[in-house]
Write a protein that holds these residues in place. Sequence first.
Motif, PDB file in Angstrom:
ATOM      1  N   ARG A  52       0.824  -1.205   0.000  1.00 42.11           N
ATOM      2  CA  ARG A  52       0.000   0.000   0.000  1.00 42.11           C
ATOM      3  C   ARG A  52       0.857   1.254   0.000  1.00 42.11           C
ATOM      4  NH1 ARG A  52      -5.437  -0.200   1.297  1.00 42.11           N
ATOM      5  NH2 ARG A  52      -5.281   1.960   0.601  1.00 42.11           N
ATOM      6  N   ASN A  53       0.364   2.282  -0.699  1.00 39.51           N
ATOM      7  CA  ASN A  53       0.964   3.607  -0.628  1.00 39.51           C
ATOM      8  C   ASN A  53       0.219   4.409   0.414  1.00 39.51           C
ATOM      9  OD1 ASN A  53       2.970   3.374  -2.642  1.00 39.51           O
ATOM     10  ND2 ASN A  53       1.423   3.629  -4.239  1.00 39.51           N
ATOM     11  N   VAL A  54       0.949   5.026   1.320  1.00 31.81           N
ATOM     12  CA  VAL A  54       0.331   5.824   2.372  1.00 31.81           C
ATOM     13  C   VAL A  54       0.875   7.239   2.315  1.00 31.81           C
ATOM     14  CG1 VAL A  54       0.071   3.796   3.840  1.00 31.81           C
ATOM     15  CG2 VAL A  54       2.083   5.250   4.116  1.00 31.81           C
ATOM     16  N   GLN A  55       0.153   8.149   2.947  1.00 30.13           N
ATOM     17  CA  GLN A  55       0.593   9.524   3.078  1.00 30.13           C
ATOM     18  C   GLN A  55       1.104   9.728   4.500  1.00 30.13           C
ATOM     19  OE1 GLN A  55       0.623  11.819   0.568  1.00 30.13           O
ATOM     20  NE2 GLN A  55      -0.095  10.204  -0.787  1.00 30.13           N
ATOM     21  N   VAL A  56       2.336  10.215   4.608  1.00 31.57           N
ATOM     22  CA  VAL A  56       2.942  10.456   5.908  1.00 31.57           C
ATOM     23  C   VAL A  56       3.001  11.963   6.140  1.00 31.57           C
ATOM     24  CG1 VAL A  56       4.935  10.053   7.390  1.00 31.57           C
ATOM     25  CG2 VAL A  56       4.321   8.372   5.636  1.00 31.57           C
ATOM     26  N   LEU A  57       2.501  12.408   7.269  1.00 29.33           N
ATOM     27  CA  LEU A  57       2.522  13.819   7.584  1.00 29.33           C
ATOM     28  C   LEU A  57       3.955  14.288   7.728  1.00 29.33           C
ATOM     29  CD1 LEU A  57      -0.373  13.787  10.163  1.00 29.33           C
ATOM     30  CD2 LEU A  57      -0.419  14.937   7.962  1.00 29.33           C
ATOM     31  N   GLY A  58       4.314  15.303   6.977  1.00 30.02           N
ATOM     32  CA  GLY A  58       5.675  15.828   7.018  1.00 30.02           C
ATOM     33  C   GLY A  58       6.132  16.238   5.644  1.00 30.02           C
ATOM     34  N   ALA A  59       7.137  17.079   5.594  1.00 30.94           N
ATOM     35  CA  ALA A  59       7.622  17.630   4.329  1.00 30.94           C
ATOM     36  C   ALA A  59       8.472  16.628   3.577  1.00 30.94           C
ATOM     37  CB  ALA A  59       8.428  18.896   4.582  1.00 30.94           C
ATOM     38  N   GLN A 116      -3.993  -2.761   9.762  1.00 29.23           N
ATOM     39  CA  GLN A 116      -4.173  -3.127   8.356  1.00 29.23           C
ATOM     40  C   GLN A 116      -2.838  -3.207   7.629  1.00 29.23           C
ATOM     41  OE1 GLN A 116      -6.644  -0.362   6.177  1.00 29.23           O
ATOM     42  NE2 GLN A 116      -5.875  -1.062   4.193  1.00 29.23           N
ATOM     43  N   LEU A 117      -2.017  -2.194   7.820  1.00 30.85           N
ATOM     44  CA  LEU A 117      -0.735  -2.155   7.120  1.00 30.85           C
ATOM     45  C   LEU A 117       0.221  -3.235   7.623  1.00 30.85           C
ATOM     46  CD1 LEU A 117      -0.301   1.713   6.975  1.00 30.85           C
ATOM     47  CD2 LEU A 117      -0.787   0.196   5.055  1.00 30.85           C
ATOM     48  N   LYS A 118       0.187  -3.499   8.930  1.00 29.46           N
ATOM     49  CA  LYS A 118       1.068  -4.543   9.467  1.00 29.46           C
ATOM     50  C   LYS A 118       0.651  -5.913   8.956  1.00 29.46           C
ATOM     51  CE  LYS A 118       4.724  -5.418  11.779  1.00 29.46           C
ATOM     52  NZ  LYS A 118       6.016  -4.794  11.414  1.00 29.46           N
ATOM     53  N   GLY A 119      -0.656  -6.127   8.873  1.00 26.64           N
ATOM     54  CA  GLY A 119      -1.131  -7.391   8.326  1.00 26.64           C
ATOM     55  C   GLY A 119      -0.684  -7.587   6.895  1.00 26.64           C
ATOM     56  N   ALA A 120      -0.763  -6.528   6.095  1.00 21.70           N
ATOM     57  CA  ALA A 120      -0.325  -6.604   4.698  1.00 21.70           C
ATOM     58  C   ALA A 120       1.172  -6.880   4.613  1.00 21.70           C
ATOM     59  CB  ALA A 120      -0.670  -5.311   3.979  1.00 21.70           C
ATOM     60  N   GLN A 121       1.953  -6.271   5.518  1.00 27.11           N
ATOM     61  CA  GLN A 121       3.400  -6.514   5.536  1.00 27.11           C
ATOM     62  C   GLN A 121       3.703  -7.988   5.817  1.00 27.11           C
ATOM     63  OE1 GLN A 121       4.784  -3.619   8.489  1.00 27.11           O
ATOM     64  NE2 GLN A 121       6.088  -2.717   6.915  1.00 27.11           N
ATOM     65  N   TRP A 122       3.041  -8.547   6.834  1.00 25.33           N
ATOM     66  CA  TRP A 122       3.279  -9.946   7.193  1.00 25.33           C
ATOM     67  C   TRP A 122       2.945 -10.882   6.026  1.00 25.33           C
ATOM     68  CZ3 TRP A 122       0.612  -9.557  12.637  1.00 25.33           C
ATOM     69  CH2 TRP A 122       1.543  -9.061  13.565  1.00 25.33           C
ATOM     70  N   LEU A 123       1.825 -10.622   5.378  1.00 33.65           N
ATOM     71  CA  LEU A 123       1.430 -11.462   4.250  1.00 33.65           C
ATOM     72  C   LEU A 123       2.437 -11.363   3.116  1.00 33.65           C
ATOM     73  CD1 LEU A 123      -2.384 -10.674   4.224  1.00 33.65           C
ATOM     74  CD2 LEU A 123      -1.393 -12.957   4.497  1.00 33.65           C
ATOM     75  N   GLU A 124       2.903 -10.158   2.858  1.00 31.28           N
ATOM     76  CA  GLU A 124       3.874  -9.953   1.791  1.00 31.28           C
ATOM     77  C   GLU A 124       5.180 -10.689   2.076  1.00 31.28           C
ATOM     78  OE1 GLU A 124       5.482  -5.944   1.071  1.00 31.28           O
ATOM     79  OE2 GLU A 124       4.568  -6.089  -0.908  1.00 31.28           O
ATOM     80  N   GLY A 170       5.319 -13.570   3.338  1.00 31.83           N
ATOM     81  CA  GLY A 170       5.101 -15.012   3.227  1.00 31.83           C
ATOM     82  C   GLY A 170       4.527 -15.659   4.461  1.00 31.83           C
ATOM     83  N   ASN A 171       3.967 -14.893   5.391  1.00 30.43           N
ATOM     84  CA  ASN A 171       3.431 -15.433   6.633  1.00 30.43           C
ATOM     85  C   ASN A 171       1.902 -15.469   6.600  1.00 30.43           C
ATOM     86  OD1 ASN A 171       6.074 -15.430   8.135  1.00 30.43           O
ATOM     87  ND2 ASN A 171       5.869 -13.231   7.749  1.00 30.43           N
ATOM     88  N   ASP A 172       1.335 -16.534   7.128  1.00 35.42           N
ATOM     89  CA  ASP A 172      -0.108 -16.579   7.321  1.00 35.42           C
ATOM     90  C   ASP A 172      -0.497 -15.594   8.420  1.00 35.42           C
ATOM     91  OD1 ASP A 172      -0.141 -18.525   5.447  1.00 35.42           O
ATOM     92  OD2 ASP A 172      -1.143 -20.038   6.694  1.00 35.42           O
ATOM     93  N   VAL A 173      -1.624 -14.902   8.226  1.00 34.69           N
ATOM     94  CA  VAL A 173      -2.080 -13.906   9.202  1.00 34.69           C
ATOM     95  C   VAL A 173      -3.491 -14.269   9.641  1.00 34.69           C
ATOM     96  CG1 VAL A 173      -2.649 -11.474   9.577  1.00 34.69           C
ATOM     97  CG2 VAL A 173      -0.640 -12.087   8.222  1.00 34.69           C
ATOM     98  N   HIS A 174      -3.737 -14.166  10.956  1.00 33.97           N
ATOM     99  CA  HIS A 174      -5.039 -14.495  11.521  1.00 33.97           C
ATOM    100  C   HIS A 174      -5.695 -13.233  12.070  1.00 33.97           C
ATOM    101  CE1 HIS A 174      -2.690 -18.221  11.625  1.00 33.97           C
ATOM    102  NE2 HIS A 174      -3.848 -18.865  11.543  1.00 33.97           N
TER     103      HIS A 174
END
Length: 771
Positions: A168-175, A488-496, A498-502
């Motif tokens: 996912r692409n996210v927007q981070v507050l900051g310059a 949400q983002l951490k779950g996507a990271q784990w899946l990416e 190669g880990n099963d996520v519950h």
Amino acid sequence: MITSDWRPTRSPAAMSDHQPSSTPQRGKKKGRDNDKKFPGYRPGGTRGELFLHAVTDDEAASLTSTGDESPLKKIKETSGADIEFDPASSSIQDRKILIIRGTRIQIVEAVKLINERTGNQKPIAENAQEFWLRWVQDAFPNLDSSSYFVPPVHLNHVPMTSKAIGCRNVQVLGAQSGQTSNSQASDARHDAARQQVLFCLQKMANQNGEILFGISQLKFGQYLREPCYAAAAAHLPLSANLPPKLPPNWKQGDFDILLIHQLYGFVVCKVKSWGGNVKELSMSQQDLDKNMKKKLKEAASYLNKAKAMLSHLVSDIAPDLRITKAIVVPNITSRQIQTAVDGDPNLRQELCDCLEITQSTEIPGLCLRSDQLSDARTPWDVSSDVLREFENWWKRLVAGCGPDSQMTPVLYRKLVARFCGPATTVTVPCVSAPRLCVKTLSQAVSWTGECYAAHLTLFPEQVDLLESDLLNVFLTGPPGTGKTVVLQLKGAQWLESGNDVHIVSTWAFSRAPSHMLHHVIQSDINTEQSTTRVSKLHFLEYDLDGGKEVEKAVNELSQMAKEGSLYVIADEAGPYRPLRSPPAVVREVERDTEIARHHDVLPYSRSHFPAFPAFTDGPLVKRLYHKDHSKKHISDCVTCGQNIASFLLKSLRVTAKTANVNISQGETATIPPLCFKDVLVLYWKPVTEDSGIVAGLRENNIPVRVMTDDDIEDLAKARSDVVWVANGYCVRGLERKVIVCLDVLDVYVPLRSMSRCSSQLVIISDSEQQN
């Protein structure tokens, strides 16, 4: 393992914002002979030109009459243009819009054939202006009796950095690196100063019944320059020549704040935010005085240019209309202005000429100063003292001269149709091209919801957490801290990896957010479409409330852990859920007794807010009242249901989700219209399918469903385009753009209901005294 619950923390509320668009405004170009017949369009043979043509219902019927071959089909074949009716225009009084696409020559021929068929002999410009007038009368239903502001909410500039986290692409507050911090700080100060003025104007207009339109940051070059109306605008007399006082780069100017008043004509305001950072400047008093004089001279020069341009733009319908010029200096006092004027004869004369006065002693009283505006830290809080001072300034500068005899209700509507109608684009800060136009309350509510809920926005500290290798994390925070986004983002990271996520639902009231979390992560996986993925996303449901199913959960999860590392995400692991909402909603949430009185949830920390201002304060909370209705409880009241329906349909223009025709030509972004599934009605006292509140909504053809346990997944995934009516307990973790909270006798609106709102909060109360 990552879990989240309601436990309080001092984390700031998540905010989001957009950067200004750099997309250039396309102007008129010269062409061959045929351009003289149909000005405003580029020459060439590519199929990309577009023209909007308004027809009456009867004319539309004549184009679609039944038979072997409809007239419109024949016109399309003869002209070679693509022609279709815009489905979004069906409610604009008795006008429908034909969208005509093709080459320049094809469009000319199509318009000619349409007019021959319908018998319309009106010139292009007259026909278009009639439609613009109908458009504003439809978009602003109380045009002749209320005040409006365009855009309806003030939008700020907030620096953002794009970052990829997982898939996912996210927007981070900051310059971003390389951006000028001084420029960003200047934007922030100017946003804050302009917002102070707008809040005071809105408060005065609402309290005194002023009939006006306020327009923010309208660029000269955007007036009647929307490409699909350029042909009609090109026929207006004002297109011939520019006033001689304006420089060649006239399009670069703008109206900082422009007011169209039904009695007093135009008021042009220039806001100079200088002075808000004097403590950080480390300048001598002499340099400070010099800079203040410079800013006042700049304001006078700006206003002179703005008046010349404004006079030119309306010269064909109101050549001598009164134009009042206003200098706004929110960080400067009356004494400072008088001192600057006394010590500089040239400045004194320039300001007198600008304000059209002869006595320099009048200058401080005609400038809008710091003591006549709300506090920049709480601009929405316009006290009675501030309002009185603001009204005194208004009387001296604007109302004191009395109504302008040229300003009639008819002329007022014409001016609004030109400056706030479909042919003029009022842009707002935007992350990237295309530019964004927000005019109506419906658009403002939809876009605010997009900013706060549709886009993933993080604080830098949250990014650091996601990039850490911590094994167990427990997230807590008050409403607005973005815990579910982190999950949400951490779950996507784990899946990416190669880990099963519950995804684990731990009790009855975590089912909806857990289904929603499972749905959005699964959507990320499907979007990525990896052919090598071996990891899987699982959904587990337990009820641990009161100790139930604890042993079952422990045994099952322990068995899974024997096969290797266990990756678990549990949202709503406690009785309350945070949100992402605009400040207008957050302030309402903070009034809840769990924050204000019992301190079960700690108040928000403001430490990060100066660095990361809100994208927008958001739409004002809408209050409707059950007082004097025949039924005792709101949930039983048909009238309350009808009032809710009226607000949804007429003010917010909520409609069924349809495939809308994009007529923007890529220059103006299309804001998603509000649809029924963007609305949640939440209750405290139980509501059934037979309740009066539901009947009142259905009488106005609003599709309504009262949620049951079987509907949780449907609601969480927003599948059905209906207005859901639900218990506030059961929708923890879900967010909607429009939340309607049903109060009951002697009971406050609870935090769990209000905190579902990402844009427009509507509260139905038994009486005004309860608020």
